[in-house]
Design a protein around this motif. Structure first.
Motif, PDB file in Angstrom:
ATOM      1  N   LEU A  46     108.850  18.659 -32.461  1.00 11.56           N
ATOM      2  CA  LEU A  46     109.987  18.149 -31.707  1.00 11.56           C
ATOM      3  C   LEU A  46     109.403  17.252 -30.629  1.00 11.56           C
ATOM      4  O   LEU A  46     108.583  17.685 -29.815  1.00 11.56           O
ATOM      5  CB  LEU A  46     110.754  19.320 -31.099  1.00 11.56           C
ATOM      6  N   VAL A  47     109.787  15.974 -30.663  1.00  7.15           N
ATOM      7  CA  VAL A  47     109.181  14.955 -29.808  1.00  7.15           C
ATOM      8  C   VAL A  47     110.229  14.429 -28.824  1.00  7.15           C
ATOM      9  O   VAL A  47     111.354  14.150 -29.215  1.00  7.15           O
ATOM     10  CB  VAL A  47     108.650  13.778 -30.661  1.00  7.15           C
ATOM     11  N   THR A  48     109.841  14.305 -27.572  1.00  4.97           N
ATOM     12  CA  THR A  48     110.688  13.612 -26.599  1.00  4.97           C
ATOM     13  C   THR A  48     110.164  12.195 -26.476  1.00  4.97           C
ATOM     14  O   THR A  48     108.996  11.987 -26.135  1.00  4.97           O
ATOM     15  CB  THR A  48     110.668  14.307 -25.224  1.00  4.97           C
ATOM     16  N   ARG A  75     115.405  13.247 -28.156  1.00  7.35           N
ATOM     17  CA  ARG A  75     114.619  14.243 -28.885  1.00  7.35           C
ATOM     18  C   ARG A  75     114.658  13.883 -30.365  1.00  7.35           C
ATOM     19  O   ARG A  75     115.722  13.624 -30.930  1.00  7.35           O
ATOM     20  CB  ARG A  75     115.185  15.637 -28.667  1.00  7.35           C
ATOM     21  N   VAL A  76     113.477  13.873 -30.990  1.00  8.57           N
ATOM     22  CA  VAL A  76     113.312  13.491 -32.391  1.00  8.57           C
ATOM     23  C   VAL A  76     112.521  14.585 -33.100  1.00  8.57           C
ATOM     24  O   VAL A  76     111.545  15.100 -32.545  1.00  8.57           O
ATOM     25  CB  VAL A  76     112.545  12.152 -32.501  1.00  8.57           C
ATOM     26  N   PHE A  77     112.939  14.936 -34.317  1.00  9.79           N
ATOM     27  CA  PHE A  77     112.201  15.917 -35.109  1.00  9.79           C
ATOM     28  C   PHE A  77     111.384  15.192 -36.167  1.00  9.79           C
ATOM     29  O   PHE A  77     111.900  14.324 -36.878  1.00  9.79           O
ATOM     30  CB  PHE A  77     113.164  16.909 -35.770  1.00  9.79           C
ATOM     31  N   TYR A  78     110.101  15.535 -36.259  1.00 11.46           N
ATOM     32  CA  TYR A  78     109.198  14.961 -37.260  1.00 11.46           C
ATOM     33  C   TYR A  78     108.805  16.111 -38.170  1.00 11.46           C
ATOM     34  O   TYR A  78     108.021  16.975 -37.800  1.00 11.46           O
ATOM     35  CB  TYR A  78     107.967  14.364 -36.569  1.00 11.46           C
ATOM     36  N   GLU A  79     109.385  16.152 -39.386  1.00  8.71           N
ATOM     37  CA  GLU A  79     109.157  17.261 -40.297  1.00  8.71           C
ATOM     38  C   GLU A  79     107.708  17.315 -40.764  1.00  8.71           C
ATOM     39  O   GLU A  79     107.048  16.289 -40.920  1.00  8.71           O
ATOM     40  CB  GLU A  79     110.069  17.140 -41.517  1.00  8.71           C
ATOM     41  N   ASP A  80     107.253  18.544 -41.033  1.00  5.93           N
ATOM     42  CA  ASP A  80     105.878  18.770 -41.458  1.00  5.93           C
ATOM     43  C   ASP A  80     105.509  17.935 -42.678  1.00  5.93           C
ATOM     44  O   ASP A  80     104.476  17.262 -42.690  1.00  5.93           O
ATOM     45  CB  ASP A  80     105.627  20.258 -41.719  1.00  5.93           C
ATOM     46  N   ARG A 114     119.312  22.753 -37.754  1.00  5.50           N
ATOM     47  CA  ARG A 114     118.089  22.639 -38.552  1.00  5.50           C
ATOM     48  C   ARG A 114     117.008  21.816 -37.853  1.00  5.50           C
ATOM     49  O   ARG A 114     115.818  22.024 -38.088  1.00  5.50           O
ATOM     50  CB  ARG A 114     118.445  22.032 -39.902  1.00  5.50           C
ATOM     51  N   TYR A 115     117.403  20.890 -37.029  1.00  6.03           N
ATOM     52  CA  TYR A 115     116.433  19.998 -36.389  1.00  6.03           C
ATOM     53  C   TYR A 115     116.138  20.392 -34.941  1.00  6.03           C
ATOM     54  O   TYR A 115     115.654  19.589 -34.165  1.00  6.03           O
ATOM     55  CB  TYR A 115     116.900  18.548 -36.515  1.00  6.03           C
ATOM     56  N   HIS A 116     116.447  21.633 -34.601  1.00  5.35           N
ATOM     57  CA  HIS A 116     116.000  22.248 -33.355  1.00  5.35           C
ATOM     58  C   HIS A 116     116.387  21.483 -32.091  1.00  5.35           C
ATOM     59  O   HIS A 116     115.599  21.343 -31.164  1.00  5.35           O
ATOM     60  CB  HIS A 116     114.491  22.484 -33.404  1.00  5.35           C
ATOM     61  N   GLY A 117     117.600  20.961 -32.058  1.00  9.19           N
ATOM     62  CA  GLY A 117     118.090  20.271 -30.866  1.00  9.19           C
ATOM     63  C   GLY A 117     117.822  18.781 -30.831  1.00  9.19           C
ATOM     64  O   GLY A 117     118.189  18.111 -29.872  1.00  9.19           O
ATOM     65  N   ALA A 118     117.189  18.235 -31.875  1.00  5.89           N
ATOM     66  CA  ALA A 118     116.939  16.790 -31.936  1.00  5.89           C
ATOM     67  C   ALA A 118     118.237  16.057 -32.256  1.00  5.89           C
ATOM     68  O   ALA A 118     119.167  16.625 -32.824  1.00  5.89           O
ATOM     69  CB  ALA A 118     115.893  16.478 -33.003  1.00  5.89           C
ATOM     70  N   ARG A 119     118.290  14.772 -31.893  1.00  5.39           N
ATOM     71  CA  ARG A 119     119.429  13.903 -32.232  1.00  5.39           C
ATOM     72  C   ARG A 119     119.128  13.041 -33.459  1.00  5.39           C
ATOM     73  O   ARG A 119     120.021  12.428 -34.028  1.00  5.39           O
ATOM     74  CB  ARG A 119     119.768  12.986 -31.058  1.00  5.39           C
ATOM     75  N   ALA A 120     117.837  12.968 -33.849  1.00  4.02           N
ATOM     76  CA  ALA A 120     117.420  12.148 -34.986  1.00  4.02           C
ATOM     77  C   ALA A 120     116.135  12.733 -35.559  1.00  4.02           C
ATOM     78  O   ALA A 120     115.496  13.575 -34.923  1.00  4.02           O
ATOM     79  CB  ALA A 120     117.181  10.700 -34.537  1.00  4.02           C
ATOM     80  N   TRP A 121     115.782  12.295 -36.767  1.00  4.29           N
ATOM     81  CA  TRP A 121     114.520  12.717 -37.348  1.00  4.29           C
ATOM     82  C   TRP A 121     113.820  11.519 -37.968  1.00  4.29           C
ATOM     83  O   TRP A 121     114.452  10.554 -38.353  1.00  4.29           O
ATOM     84  CB  TRP A 121     114.707  13.855 -38.345  1.00  4.29           C
ATOM     85  N   VAL A 122     112.484  11.613 -38.042  1.00  4.31           N
ATOM     86  CA  VAL A 122     111.677  10.559 -38.650  1.00  4.31           C
ATOM     87  C   VAL A 122     111.908  10.628 -40.156  1.00  4.31           C
ATOM     88  O   VAL A 122     111.773  11.686 -40.772  1.00  4.31           O
ATOM     89  CB  VAL A 122     110.187  10.736 -38.320  1.00  4.31           C
ATOM     90  N   GLN A 123     112.270   9.479 -40.752  1.00  8.36           N
ATOM     91  CA  GLN A 123     112.580   9.427 -42.182  1.00  8.36           C
ATOM     92  C   GLN A 123     111.783   8.291 -42.807  1.00  8.36           C
ATOM     93  O   GLN A 123     112.108   7.122 -42.607  1.00  8.36           O
ATOM     94  CB  GLN A 123     114.075   9.234 -42.390  1.00  8.36           C
TER      95      GLN A 123
END
Length: 153
Positions: free
Chosen positions: A125-127, A5-10, A42-51
Motif C-alpha cells: 500500500l503506497v502513499t 493511496r495506491v495498492f501494488y499487488e504482489d 480488497r485493496y486495503h483502503g487504496a483508491r486505485a491499483w497499479v495495473q
C-alpha cells in the motif's frame, strides 16, 4: 500537497515491476476502484491499483512515493479439501518499509482442525504525493514500471 493511496499487488510486482523506495518519483498506469471494490475492501483502503496488464481502463499517474506499507493477510480453507483459501477477517497487518520488495512471502500450514491456512504478503500500500510536487515529472516506462532516480523526459 494532495496524496493518494495506491495498492501494488504482489503478482504485478513479481511479474514485471521494479522495486521503488520512499522518495522516488514514479509513473504508473493506475486503475481506479469502483464503489463495489471499495466496499469489498480488497485493496486495503487504496483508491486505485497499479495495473500493468489487461483491458482495464487506466490512466498514467506521476507522483512521489511518500510511504510504503507491506500488506500481510491470513487465508483459510472453509471446508477441508476445498482447495480454496479465503481471507480471514481482521488479520490484515501493515509493515512500514523503505523499499518495496520484488518478491513476496507465502507460508502455508495446517490448522489444528485439519483445514489449510496461509499467511501471505498481498502486495504494498503506497502513499503517493501527486503532481504539483517539485520534480514529479518522470516519463512513463514500458510495462508501467517505475522510473529510476535521475530519469528525465
Amino acid at each position: 500537497m494532495p496524496t493518494m493511496r495506491v495498492f501494488y499487488e504482489d503478482w504485478q510486482m513479481e511479474c514485471c515491476g521494479r522495486p521503488f523506495s520512499v522518495g522516488d518519483e514514479i509513473c504508473w498506469r493506475l486503475a481506479e476502484l469502483d464503489e463495489e471494490q471499495l466496499r469489498e475492501g480488497r485493496y486495503h483502503g487504496a483508491r486505485a491499483w497499479v495495473q500493468n496488464h489487461g483491458d482495464v481502463p487506466r490512466h498514467k499517474t506521476v507522483g512521489r512515493v511518500r510511504s510504503i506499507d507491506v500488506v500481510h493477510q491470513d487465508y483459510a480453507e472453509k471446508q477441508q479439501g476445498s482447495h480454496t483459501l479465503e481471507p480471514v477477517p481482521g488479520t490484515v497487518s501493515l509493515e512500514p518499509v523503505g523499499t518495496c520488495p520484488k518478491w513476496f512471502r507465502y507460508e502455508e500450514s495446517e490448522a489444528d482442525n485439519g483445514l489449510r491456512r496461509a499467511r501471505r504478503t498481498d502486495g504494498v500500500l503506497v502513499t503517493l504525493e501527486l503532481p504539483g510536487s517539485p520534480g514529479a515529472s518522470l516519463p512513463e516506462l514500458p510495462g508501467g514500471a517505475p522510473g529510476e532516480p535521475g530519469d528525465r523526459p
